[in-house]
Motif scaffolding. Sequence first.
Motif, mmCIF file in Angstrom:
data_model
loop_
_atom_site.group_PDB
_atom_site.id
_atom_site.type_symbol
_atom_site.label_atom_id
_atom_site.label_comp_id
_atom_site.label_asym_id
_atom_site.label_seq_id
_atom_site.Cartn_x
_atom_site.Cartn_y
_atom_site.Cartn_z
ATOM 1 N N ASP A 35 -2.757 -8.773 12.251
ATOM 2 C CA ASP A 35 -3.524 -9.603 11.305
ATOM 3 C C ASP A 35 -5.019 -9.477 11.574
ATOM 4 N N CYS A 36 -5.373 -9.235 12.827
ATOM 5 C CA CYS A 36 -6.783 -9.138 13.217
ATOM 6 C C CYS A 36 -7.433 -7.864 12.696
ATOM 7 N N GLY A 38 -7.115 -6.778 9.571
ATOM 8 C CA GLY A 38 -7.358 -6.840 8.130
ATOM 9 C C GLY A 38 -6.471 -5.844 7.404
ATOM 10 N N THR A 39 -6.930 -5.369 6.244
ATOM 11 C CA THR A 39 -6.242 -4.356 5.446
ATOM 12 C C THR A 39 -4.738 -4.617 5.342
ATOM 13 N N PRO A 157 -12.163 -4.255 10.460
ATOM 14 C CA PRO A 157 -13.232 -5.203 10.804
ATOM 15 C C PRO A 157 -14.220 -4.582 11.795
ATOM 16 N N ASP A 161 -16.045 -8.701 15.207
ATOM 17 C CA ASP A 161 -15.124 -9.590 14.480
ATOM 18 C C ASP A 161 -13.698 -9.478 15.022
#
Length: 210
Positions: A35-36, A38-39, A157, A161
Motif C-alpha cells: 500500500d505504501c 501507491g499505484t 512515491p 513519502d
Amino acid sequence: MALLLEHEFKPLPADKQVETLPFLEAVAHLPPFFDCLGTPIVYSPVKADLTGNIKKIRAVYDSNPAKFKTLQNILEVEKEMHGSAWPKTGATLALMWLKRGLKFMLVLLQSISDGERDEEHPNLIRVNAMKAYEIALKKYHGWMLQKLFMGSVYALPYKSDLLKALEKGKEVKEEESIEKIHQFLSRVTPILDAIYEMYTKMNAELSYKA
C-alpha cells in the motif's frame, strides 16, 4: 520501523529449518507494505497475491501442525502426496510465489538502505524498484505484466513519502528509518535465502510465466 518491525521474525536456526507458524505469523504483517508504494493497479494484485498465498500455506499448516512444523516438511510431504503434479500445486506453489513477492520487497528496501539512487533525482525510488523487479519478478512475468510494471515506476512515491508511510505517518529522520530497514533486513534476509536454497536443493523452483 512501525510497519516492518511490528512483528519479529525468529532467528534462523543452524539447520536452516524455518518453522512454519512463526514464519507465517510474522509475514502476515507485511502485505500492507505494498500500500505504501501507491499505484493500486500494479501493487494491489501483488498484495492480494501475497495475502492469498499466506492463507493457502496457513490452511495446509492448520490441517496438521505437527506434520507441517517446518516449511521443508510441507515441501517433502506435498512432493510425496502430489507426485508428478508437484511442485506446481498446494502450499509448495503458494510459497514459491510468496518468496518472490518478499524478494521484491527485500531487494527494494536493501537498495534504498544501500543508498542506491538516481543522482539527478535522489528522492525518487525508480532505480530501487527497477532493480528489485529485475531480480525478483521480471523473468516470471509475461509481456503485459512487464509493461504494466515498467509504467508503474513513474507513479511510485518519493523516498521521503515511502519512509513516512512505513513509519505510519510519523515524522522520523531518514537515518533512523534507514537503520530500522537495516534491522528488518538483517532478520528476514537469512530466512528468505534459506527458503530459496531449499527450493533449489529440492528442485522445486518453476520458471513458467504468470
